[in-house]
Design a protein around this motif. Sequence first.
Motif, short mmCIF file in Angstrom:
data_model
loop_
_atom_site.label_atom_id
_atom_site.label_comp_id
_atom_site.label_asym_id
_atom_site.label_seq_id
_atom_site.Cartn_x
_atom_site.Cartn_y
_atom_site.Cartn_z
N ALA A 103 41.98 55.50 41.86
CA ALA A 103 41.72 54.04 41.44
C ALA A 103 41.69 53.16 42.69
O ALA A 103 42.25 53.71 43.73
CB ALA A 103 42.09 52.89 40.08
N PRO A 143 37.14 53.53 39.95
CA PRO A 143 36.92 52.43 39.38
C PRO A 143 37.60 51.27 40.52
O PRO A 143 38.49 51.75 41.20
CB PRO A 143 37.64 51.83 37.78
CG PRO A 143 38.67 52.79 38.34
CD PRO A 143 38.51 54.23 38.74
N LEU A 161 39.86 47.46 34.45
CA LEU A 161 40.47 48.80 35.09
C LEU A 161 40.66 50.25 33.59
O LEU A 161 40.87 51.19 34.31
CB LEU A 161 41.64 48.50 35.50
CG LEU A 161 42.10 49.67 36.63
CD1 LEU A 161 41.21 49.80 37.33
CD2 LEU A 161 43.32 48.97 37.17
N ALA A 164 38.07 52.04 32.30
CA ALA A 164 37.13 52.24 33.34
C ALA A 164 37.78 53.67 33.44
O ALA A 164 37.77 54.67 33.20
CB ALA A 164 36.82 52.25 34.83
N HIS A 232 30.85 48.11 43.57
CA HIS A 232 31.93 49.15 42.11
C HIS A 232 33.15 48.48 41.62
O HIS A 232 33.38 49.78 41.20
CB HIS A 232 32.16 50.64 42.92
CG HIS A 232 31.14 51.12 43.49
ND1 HIS A 232 30.38 52.40 42.53
CD2 HIS A 232 30.43 51.32 44.95
CE1 HIS A 232 28.13 52.26 43.22
NE2 HIS A 232 29.18 52.71 44.50
N VAL A 234 35.44 46.59 39.67
CA VAL A 234 35.48 46.24 37.74
C VAL A 234 35.49 44.85 37.97
O VAL A 234 35.84 44.35 37.99
CB VAL A 234 36.51 47.39 37.20
CG1 VAL A 234 36.31 48.22 37.38
CG2 VAL A 234 38.01 46.65 37.57
#
Length: 234
Positions: A103, A143, A161, A164, A232, A234
Amino acid sequence: MVTRLAMWSGPRNVSTALMRSFGSRTDTLVVDEPLYAYYLDATGLDHPGRADVLASQPNRWQDVAAALTGPLPDGVAVYYQKHMAHHLLPDVGRGWLPELAHAYLIRDPEHVVASYAKVRGEPTLADLGYVQQVEIFRAVGGPVVDAADLLRDPAGVLERLCAALGIGYDPAMLSWASGRRETDGVWAPHWYAGVERSTRFGPYTPPSGPVPERLAPLVEQARPYYDELYAHRV
């Protein structure tokens, strides 16, 4: 099943507060900037507490990678790895990265550069981590969290988050006890005074002061990388 989460951030962000947030989960083990000693050894940079950092961690990236992908204590469901993306120097092999979930914590480069310039007068694009974040994102995905979004809506962003990442959201992530942690890097006395006083994410406040004119081109260099990741979030 353990989620080994590499959270890639740049400097002048809320990365330590996000580490506190994940550290508030009872199922999570955190590690603080495990590539820092390697980065200092490889670059020769003289950061505050350099000798202590070098003595506290493996200086070879291969040893760090082995630890980050190796055995964990019983009961750990999430292994949260707080990384500074600029520590991932070109000489670091990338073969171990697919073994982790990834992430990205990003912040508008105008805000980063304005803040960074107060501590280091002439930052470069490599210092800011955007290029490395985009390299990893293009290779393995994952994410993206924008720091401004996180500060404006911690619960909503953290819930998205976690979804994801395929881990359960825990409301305990919204607050933590003040003070230092055993898991904090030995550099904490130099950098973590603010987060040690904190008990939750602070309110979003726009940065004070403009970017120095000489650094405006750096913001423009970083902007396309930030925008690619921002799309992209979240």
